[in-house]
Design an enzyme around this catalytic site. Structure first.
Site, PDB file in Angstrom:
ATOM      1  N   ASN A   1     -12.428  -2.866   3.785  1.00 15.91           N
ATOM      2  CA  ASN A   1     -13.857  -1.078   4.237  1.00 15.91           C
ATOM      3  C   ASN A   1     -14.288  -1.388   2.897  1.00 15.91           C
ATOM      4  O   ASN A   1     -14.400  -1.128   1.866  1.00 15.91           O
ATOM      5  CB  ASN A   1     -12.520   0.289   3.836  1.00 15.91           C
ATOM      6  CG  ASN A   1     -11.739   0.367   5.143  1.00 15.91           C
ATOM      7  OD1 ASN A   1     -11.953  -0.402   6.056  1.00 15.91           O
ATOM      8  ND2 ASN A   1     -10.082   0.438   4.908  1.00 15.91           N
TER       9      ASN A   1
ATOM     10  N   HIS B   1     -10.888  -5.407  -2.540  1.00 19.32           N
ATOM     11  CA  HIS B   1      -9.174  -4.991  -2.151  1.00 19.32           C
ATOM     12  C   HIS B   1      -9.124  -5.494  -0.017  1.00 19.32           C
ATOM     13  O   HIS B   1     -10.168  -5.031   0.311  1.00 19.32           O
ATOM     14  CB  HIS B   1      -7.928  -4.265  -2.186  1.00 19.32           C
ATOM     15  CG  HIS B   1      -9.117  -2.827  -1.305  1.00 19.32           C
ATOM     16  ND1 HIS B   1      -9.804  -2.082  -2.400  1.00 19.32           N
ATOM     17  CD2 HIS B   1      -8.052  -1.929  -0.455  1.00 19.32           C
ATOM     18  CE1 HIS B   1      -9.485  -0.979  -1.789  1.00 19.32           C
ATOM     19  NE2 HIS B   1      -9.435  -0.639  -0.111  1.00 19.32           N
TER      20      HIS B   1
ATOM     21  N   HIS C   1      -6.734  -5.223   3.210  1.00 20.55           N
ATOM     22  CA  HIS C   1      -5.476  -5.037   4.450  1.00 20.55           C
ATOM     23  C   HIS C   1      -4.820  -5.875   4.851  1.00 20.55           C
ATOM     24  O   HIS C   1      -5.431  -6.348   5.589  1.00 20.55           O
ATOM     25  CB  HIS C   1      -5.824  -3.101   5.062  1.00 20.55           C
ATOM     26  CG  HIS C   1      -6.170  -2.176   3.814  1.00 20.55           C
ATOM     27  ND1 HIS C   1      -5.636  -1.656   3.750  1.00 20.55           N
ATOM     28  CD2 HIS C   1      -7.088  -1.900   3.509  1.00 20.55           C
ATOM     29  CE1 HIS C   1      -6.533  -0.138   3.205  1.00 20.55           C
ATOM     30  NE2 HIS C   1      -7.454  -0.764   3.065  1.00 20.55           N
TER      31      HIS C   1
ATOM     32  N   ASP D   1       1.168  -1.390   0.057  1.00 23.00           N
ATOM     33  CA  ASP D   1       0.051  -0.204   0.192  1.00 23.00           C
ATOM     34  C   ASP D   1       1.073   1.708  -0.314  1.00 23.00           C
ATOM     35  O   ASP D   1       2.385   1.536   1.059  1.00 23.00           O
ATOM     36  CB  ASP D   1      -1.332   0.131   1.666  1.00 23.00           C
ATOM     37  CG  ASP D   1      -2.280   1.091   1.237  1.00 23.00           C
ATOM     38  OD1 ASP D   1      -3.092   1.054   1.367  1.00 23.00           O
ATOM     39  OD2 ASP D   1      -1.560   2.301   1.310  1.00 23.00           O
ATOM     40  N   ILE D   2       0.575   1.931  -1.086  1.00 18.11           N
ATOM     41  CA  ILE D   2       1.516   3.530  -1.064  1.00 18.11           C
ATOM     42  C   ILE D   2       1.604   3.842   0.598  1.00 18.11           C
ATOM     43  O   ILE D   2       2.462   4.437   0.496  1.00 18.11           O
ATOM     44  CB  ILE D   2       0.637   3.998  -2.179  1.00 18.11           C
ATOM     45  CG1 ILE D   2       1.630   5.416  -3.018  1.00 18.11           C
ATOM     46  CG2 ILE D   2      -0.224   4.866  -1.898  1.00 18.11           C
ATOM     47  CD1 ILE D   2       2.375   5.264  -3.856  1.00 18.11           C
TER      48      ILE D   2
ATOM     49  N   GLN E   1     -13.828   3.094   2.772  1.00 20.38           N
ATOM     50  CA  GLN E   1     -13.456   2.538   1.168  1.00 20.38           C
ATOM     51  C   GLN E   1     -12.893   3.814   0.142  1.00 20.38           C
ATOM     52  O   GLN E   1     -13.829   5.091   0.058  1.00 20.38           O
ATOM     53  CB  GLN E   1     -14.356   1.732   0.278  1.00 20.38           C
ATOM     54  CG  GLN E   1     -13.652   1.395  -0.717  1.00 20.38           C
ATOM     55  CD  GLN E   1     -14.469   0.317  -1.113  1.00 20.38           C
ATOM     56  OE1 GLN E   1     -15.570  -0.088  -0.370  1.00 20.38           O
ATOM     57  NE2 GLN E   1     -14.642  -0.403  -2.471  1.00 20.38           N
TER      58      GLN E   1
HETATM   59  P1  5GP Z   1      -9.073   2.030   1.440  1.00 17.32           P
HETATM   60  O1  5GP Z   1      -9.155   3.295   1.666  1.00 17.32           O
HETATM   61  O2  5GP Z   1     -10.757   1.676  -0.117  1.00 17.32           O
HETATM   62  O3  5GP Z   1      -9.897   0.949   1.943  1.00 17.32           O
HETATM   63  O4  5GP Z   1      -7.655   1.607   0.669  1.00 17.32           O
HETATM   64  C1  5GP Z   1      -6.973   1.842  -0.169  1.00 17.32           C
HETATM   65  C2  5GP Z   1      -5.598   2.063  -0.616  1.00 17.32           C
HETATM   66  O5  5GP Z   1      -5.259   2.515  -1.300  1.00 17.32           O
HETATM   67  C3  5GP Z   1      -5.162   3.096   0.490  1.00 17.32           C
HETATM   68  O6  5GP Z   1      -4.656   2.440   1.609  1.00 17.32           O
HETATM   69  C4  5GP Z   1      -4.434   3.941  -0.393  1.00 17.32           C
HETATM   70  O7  5GP Z   1      -3.090   4.158   0.237  1.00 17.32           O
HETATM   71  C5  5GP Z   1      -3.707   2.631  -1.054  1.00 17.32           C
HETATM   72  N1  5GP Z   1      -3.458   3.207  -2.964  1.00 17.32           N
HETATM   73  C6  5GP Z   1      -4.159   4.900  -3.503  1.00 17.32           C
HETATM   74  N2  5GP Z   1      -3.591   4.364  -4.279  1.00 17.32           N
HETATM   75  C7  5GP Z   1      -2.705   3.901  -5.098  1.00 17.32           C
HETATM   76  C8  5GP Z   1      -1.933   3.220  -5.595  1.00 17.32           C
HETATM   77  O8  5GP Z   1      -1.422   3.945  -6.303  1.00 17.32           O
HETATM   78  N3  5GP Z   1      -0.182   2.385  -5.270  1.00 17.32           N
HETATM   79  C9  5GP Z   1      -0.902   2.184  -4.335  1.00 17.32           C
HETATM   80  N4  5GP Z   1       0.123   0.712  -4.091  1.00 17.32           N
HETATM   81  N5  5GP Z   1      -1.838   1.912  -3.403  1.00 17.32           N
HETATM   82  C10 5GP Z   1      -2.734   3.413  -3.205  1.00 17.32           C
END
Ligand code: 5GP
Ligand code: ZN
Length: 135
Positions: A84, A97, A99, A28-29, A91
């Site tokens: 999420n 996805h 985590h 995760d970035i 989300q």
């Molecule tokens: P969510 O908030 O939807 O549960 O998680 C999405 C996750 O994707 C976040 O933790 C965010 O840091 C990660 N993310 C968003 N854009 C990118 C990207 O371009 N590359 C990577 N490796 N992770 C990303």
């Protein structure tokens, strides 16, 4: 196209941890903690409720395998494994996805559940409401 589909296609670079024909895992970035990874199906599903049961079963087993090995490799004994669903739940990327977040101490990530201290009657009402058609 969705950002994770771009990663799968290789149009956006990522730090890959695991890849097969159906799934990809990469850093995760944001790195909420060192070793924070995501596990995704290569097929685009917007969220957990869109994923077919077979894919969901497979990604659960794969996530367990990756999380176990990741914790071993990082020498950590605790991790959060979570999804999420929906913006109120956090989300931000609409490609399903999971985590995996290794935990090094109890305050490196804040995931807190409030205790609303419900009464017995309130608990019965809540249970009655949500159990409808669950079985
Ligand atoms: P969510 O908030 O939807 O549960 O998680 C999405 C996750 O994707 C976040 O933790 C965010 O840091 C990660 N993310 C968003 N854009 C990118 C990207 O371009 N590359 C990577 N490796 N992770 C990303
Ligand atoms: Zn996608």
């Amino acid at each position: 196209m969705c950002i994770f589909c771009e990663i799968i296609k290789g149009n956006i670079s990522s730090y890959k941890i695991y890849e097969d024909n159906e799934f990809l895992s990469f850093l995760d970035i944001s790195q909420a903690t060192n070793g924070h990874v995501l596990v995704i199906p290569k097929k685009h599903f917007a969220n957990i409720f869109e994923v077919d049961d077979d894919t969901l079963a497979k990604i659960s087993v794969l996530t367990k395998k990756i999380a176990l090995q990741l914790c071993k490799n990082l020498n950590v004994k605790n991790c959060n494994i979570l999804n999420n669903y929906g913006p109120l739940a956090g989300q931000t990327v609409n490609h399903f996805h999971i985590h995996i977040i290794p935990r090094y101490n109890d305050s490196d990530v804040i995931i807190k559940f409030n205790n609303q201290n419900k009464t017995k009657d309130e608990m019965i009402n809540i249970a009655n409401t949500i159990k409808n058609n669950c079985q």
